[in-house]
Motif scaffolding. Structure first.
Motif, PDB file in Angstrom:
ATOM      1  N   ASN A   4       0.856  -1.191   0.000  1.00 31.19           N
ATOM      2  CA  ASN A   4       0.000   0.000   0.000  1.00 31.19           C
ATOM      3  C   ASN A   4       0.892   1.240   0.000  1.00 31.19           C
ATOM      4  OD1 ASN A   4      -2.707   1.124   0.176  1.00 31.19           O
ATOM      5  ND2 ASN A   4      -2.068   1.879   2.166  1.00 31.19           N
ATOM      6  N   ASN A   5       0.721   2.074  -1.004  1.00 30.07           N
ATOM      7  CA  ASN A   5       1.482   3.321  -1.137  1.00 30.07           C
ATOM      8  C   ASN A   5       0.549   4.490  -0.909  1.00 30.07           C
ATOM      9  OD1 ASN A   5       4.127   2.309  -2.175  1.00 30.07           O
ATOM     10  ND2 ASN A   5       2.784   1.471  -3.742  1.00 30.07           N
ATOM     11  N   LEU A   6       0.979   5.399  -0.054  1.00 33.44           N
ATOM     12  CA  LEU A   6       0.178   6.583   0.248  1.00 33.44           C
ATOM     13  C   LEU A   6       1.045   7.815   0.023  1.00 33.44           C
ATOM     14  CD1 LEU A   6      -2.507   7.665   1.401  1.00 33.44           C
ATOM     15  CD2 LEU A   6      -1.448   7.522   3.663  1.00 33.44           C
ATOM     16  N   LEU A   7       0.606   8.660  -0.894  1.00 28.93           N
ATOM     17  CA  LEU A   7       1.291   9.926  -1.165  1.00 28.93           C
ATOM     18  C   LEU A   7       0.623  11.008  -0.336  1.00 28.93           C
ATOM     19  CD1 LEU A   7       1.403   9.537  -5.010  1.00 28.93           C
ATOM     20  CD2 LEU A   7       3.394   9.535  -3.509  1.00 28.93           C
ATOM     21  N   LEU A   8       1.425  11.828   0.317  1.00 29.07           N
ATOM     22  CA  LEU A   8       0.924  12.868   1.205  1.00 29.07           C
ATOM     23  C   LEU A   8       1.436  14.239   0.790  1.00 29.07           C
ATOM     24  CD1 LEU A   8       1.737  10.995   4.527  1.00 29.07           C
ATOM     25  CD2 LEU A   8      -0.489  11.148   3.424  1.00 29.07           C
ATOM     26  N   LYS A   9       0.513  15.188   0.693  1.00 26.94           N
ATOM     27  CA  LYS A   9       0.882  16.588   0.494  1.00 26.94           C
ATOM     28  C   LYS A   9       0.411  17.324   1.746  1.00 26.94           C
ATOM     29  CE  LYS A   9       0.334  18.585  -3.507  1.00 26.94           C
ATOM     30  NZ  LYS A   9      -0.220  19.316  -4.686  1.00 26.94           N
ATOM     31  N   LEU A  10       1.321  18.018   2.402  1.00 24.82           N
ATOM     32  CA  LEU A  10       1.020  18.670   3.666  1.00 24.82           C
ATOM     33  C   LEU A  10       0.599  20.118   3.463  1.00 24.82           C
ATOM     34  CD1 LEU A  10       4.039  17.298   5.731  1.00 24.82           C
ATOM     35  CD2 LEU A  10       1.816  16.223   5.280  1.00 24.82           C
ATOM     36  N   LYS A  11      -0.180  20.634   4.410  1.00 18.35           N
ATOM     37  CA  LYS A  11      -0.572  22.047   4.378  1.00 18.35           C
ATOM     38  C   LYS A  11       0.649  22.938   4.560  1.00 18.35           C
ATOM     39  CE  LYS A  11      -4.996  21.054   6.576  1.00 18.35           C
ATOM     40  NZ  LYS A  11      -5.759  21.169   7.823  1.00 18.35           N
ATOM     41  N   ASN A  12       1.471  22.593   5.546  1.00 10.33           N
ATOM     42  CA  ASN A  12       2.720  23.302   5.813  1.00 10.33           C
ATOM     43  C   ASN A  12       3.840  22.465   5.208  1.00 10.33           C
ATOM     44  OD1 ASN A  12       5.149  24.250   6.816  1.00 10.33           O
ATOM     45  ND2 ASN A  12       4.391  24.528   8.894  1.00 10.33           N
ATOM     46  N   ARG A  13       4.452  22.944   4.170  1.00 15.88           N
ATOM     47  CA  ARG A  13       5.415  22.146   3.410  1.00 15.88           C
ATOM     48  C   ARG A  13       6.865  22.470   3.769  1.00 15.88           C
ATOM     49  NH1 ARG A  13       3.380  21.723  -2.589  1.00 15.88           N
ATOM     50  NH2 ARG A  13       4.219  19.627  -2.360  1.00 15.88           N
ATOM     51  N   GLU A  14       7.066  23.036   4.959  1.00 13.40           N
ATOM     52  CA  GLU A  14       8.421  23.340   5.404  1.00 13.40           C
ATOM     53  C   GLU A  14       9.150  22.046   5.782  1.00 13.40           C
ATOM     54  OE1 GLU A  14       8.149  26.228   8.526  1.00 13.40           O
ATOM     55  OE2 GLU A  14       7.121  27.674   7.239  1.00 13.40           O
ATOM     56  N   GLU A  15      10.467  22.076   5.645  1.00 12.30           N
ATOM     57  CA  GLU A  15      11.290  20.889   5.869  1.00 12.30           C
ATOM     58  C   GLU A  15      11.090  20.286   7.257  1.00 12.30           C
ATOM     59  OE1 GLU A  15      15.990  19.583   5.873  1.00 12.30           O
ATOM     60  OE2 GLU A  15      15.382  21.373   4.746  1.00 12.30           O
ATOM     61  N   ASP A  16      11.011  21.121   8.288  1.00  9.73           N
ATOM     62  CA  ASP A  16      10.829  20.612   9.651  1.00  9.73           C
ATOM     63  C   ASP A  16       9.520  19.844   9.797  1.00  9.73           C
ATOM     64  OD1 ASP A  16      13.233  21.740  10.391  1.00  9.73           O
ATOM     65  OD2 ASP A  16      12.350  23.443  11.448  1.00  9.73           O
ATOM     66  N   THR A  17       8.464  20.353   9.198  1.00 10.41           N
ATOM     67  CA  THR A  17       7.161  19.687   9.272  1.00 10.41           C
ATOM     68  C   THR A  17       7.193  18.359   8.524  1.00 10.41           C
ATOM     69  OG1 THR A  17       6.069  21.835   9.382  1.00 10.41           O
ATOM     70  CG2 THR A  17       4.694  19.939   8.799  1.00 10.41           C
ATOM     71  N   TYR A  51       3.811  15.773  -4.354  1.00 11.25           N
ATOM     72  CA  TYR A  51       3.548  15.356  -2.980  1.00 11.25           C
ATOM     73  C   TYR A  51       4.836  15.456  -2.177  1.00 11.25           C
ATOM     74  CZ  TYR A  51      -1.030  13.829  -4.450  1.00 11.25           C
ATOM     75  OH  TYR A  51      -2.313  13.811  -4.924  1.00 11.25           O
ATOM     76  N   ASP A  52       4.708  15.516  -0.856  1.00  8.98           N
ATOM     77  CA  ASP A  52       5.865  15.699   0.019  1.00  8.98           C
ATOM     78  C   ASP A  52       6.490  14.389   0.493  1.00  8.98           C
ATOM     79  OD1 ASP A  52       5.624  18.608   0.130  1.00  8.98           O
ATOM     80  OD2 ASP A  52       3.777  18.197   1.224  1.00  8.98           O
ATOM     81  N   LEU A  53       5.645  13.384   0.729  1.00  7.42           N
ATOM     82  CA  LEU A  53       6.104  12.114   1.300  1.00  7.42           C
ATOM     83  C   LEU A  53       5.392  10.953   0.630  1.00  7.42           C
ATOM     84  CD1 LEU A  53       5.487  13.345   4.887  1.00  7.42           C
ATOM     85  CD2 LEU A  53       7.724  12.514   4.215  1.00  7.42           C
ATOM     86  N   ILE A  54       6.044   9.800   0.677  1.00  8.35           N
ATOM     87  CA  ILE A  54       5.380   8.556   0.307  1.00  8.35           C
ATOM     88  C   ILE A  54       5.535   7.585   1.473  1.00  8.35           C
ATOM     89  CG2 ILE A  54       7.404   7.675  -0.936  1.00  8.35           C
ATOM     90  CD1 ILE A  54       5.363   6.178  -2.775  1.00  8.35           C
ATOM     91  N   LEU A  55       4.425   6.991   1.868  1.00 14.01           N
ATOM     92  CA  LEU A  55       4.393   5.953   2.891  1.00 14.01           C
ATOM     93  C   LEU A  55       4.175   4.635   2.163  1.00 14.01           C
ATOM     94  CD1 LEU A  55       4.030   4.781   5.795  1.00 14.01           C
ATOM     95  CD2 LEU A  55       1.601   5.385   5.588  1.00 14.01           C
ATOM     96  N   ILE A  56       5.096   3.700   2.344  1.00 13.93           N
ATOM     97  CA  ILE A  56       5.004   2.385   1.717  1.00 13.93           C
ATOM     98  C   ILE A  56       4.877   1.356   2.835  1.00 13.93           C
ATOM     99  CG2 ILE A  56       6.120   0.704   0.188  1.00 13.93           C
ATOM    100  CD1 ILE A  56       7.813   3.202  -0.827  1.00 13.93           C
ATOM    101  N   THR A  57       3.764   0.637   2.847  1.00 10.26           N
ATOM    102  CA  THR A  57       3.544  -0.393   3.860  1.00 10.26           C
ATOM    103  C   THR A  57       3.273  -1.717   3.165  1.00 10.26           C
ATOM    104  OG1 THR A  57       1.233   0.333   3.988  1.00 10.26           O
ATOM    105  CG2 THR A  57       2.727   1.145   5.686  1.00 10.26           C
ATOM    106  N   LEU A  85      -2.693  17.410   6.881  1.00  6.64           N
ATOM    107  CA  LEU A  85      -2.776  16.956   5.502  1.00  6.64           C
ATOM    108  C   LEU A  85      -3.534  17.933   4.616  1.00  6.64           C
ATOM    109  CD1 LEU A  85      -2.166  14.505   3.645  1.00  6.64           C
ATOM    110  CD2 LEU A  85      -4.443  13.653   4.262  1.00  6.64           C
ATOM    111  N   ASP A  86      -2.966  18.199   3.444  1.00  4.58           N
ATOM    112  CA  ASP A  86      -3.670  18.957   2.418  1.00  4.58           C
ATOM    113  C   ASP A  86      -4.425  17.990   1.514  1.00  4.58           C
ATOM    114  OD1 ASP A  86      -4.503  21.032   0.702  1.00  4.58           O
ATOM    115  OD2 ASP A  86      -2.730  20.797  -0.542  1.00  4.58           O
ATOM    116  N   THR A  87      -3.709  17.011   0.961  1.00  2.00           N
ATOM    117  CA  THR A  87      -4.321  16.020   0.078  1.00  2.00           C
ATOM    118  C   THR A  87      -3.488  14.749   0.081  1.00  2.00           C
ATOM    119  OG1 THR A  87      -5.282  15.687  -2.120  1.00  2.00           O
ATOM    120  CG2 THR A  87      -3.164  16.797  -2.035  1.00  2.00           C
ATOM    121  N   GLN A  88      -4.102  13.659  -0.379  1.00  2.00           N
ATOM    122  CA  GLN A  88      -3.404  12.383  -0.452  1.00  2.00           C
ATOM    123  C   GLN A  88      -3.874  11.611  -1.665  1.00  2.00           C
ATOM    124  OE1 GLN A  88      -4.525  10.369   3.174  1.00  2.00           O
ATOM    125  NE2 GLN A  88      -6.351   9.502   2.253  1.00  2.00           N
ATOM    126  N   ALA A  89      -3.076  10.617  -2.039  1.00  2.00           N
ATOM    127  CA  ALA A  89      -3.432   9.678  -3.093  1.00  2.00           C
ATOM    128  C   ALA A  89      -2.861   8.334  -2.688  1.00  2.00           C
ATOM    129  CB  ALA A  89      -2.863  10.129  -4.429  1.00  2.00           C
TER     130      ALA A  89
END
Length: 95
Positions: A4-17, A51-57, A85-89
């Motif tokens: 399962n792959n989940l792409l995440l786009k965050l509201k705050n896209r700063e590196e620390d977040t 997107y900012d991150l990908i979660l692979i499980t 979260l702003d949006t995901q796929a």
């Protein structure tokens, strides 16, 4: 095996977040019996439509994925992710 792959786009896209979000997602490692593997990668080519991150499980079966989705550790992480979260796929497939 189910991946399962989940792409995440965050509201705050700063590196620390983004890094903090990666840590929170990885905090599920070792807490959920049916979770065979977890990987969280940060996008190295940021852009407005990216997107900012990908979660692979990885799971043994779709039933195991369902157990994961309702596990208290996952629900706690999902609550945090929902707040930033702003949006995901997602894409889920069998290998």
């Amino acid at each position: 095996m189910i991946v399962n792959n989940l792409l995440l786009k965050l509201k705050n896209r700063e590196e620390d977040t983004i890094r903090r979000t990666q840590e929170v997602l990885l905090s599920m490692r070792g807490k959920i019996e049916v979770l065979m593997d977890i990987q969280v990668e940060v996008n190295i080519r940021p852009g407005q439509s990216n997107y900012d991150l990908i979660l692979i499980t990885k799971f043994e079966s779709l039933e195991a994925l369902d157990v994961y989705l309702s596990h208290p550790a996952h629900l706690e992480v999902a609550k945090f992710i929902g707040s930033i979260l702003d949006t995901q796929a997602s894409v889920c497939y069998k290998v």
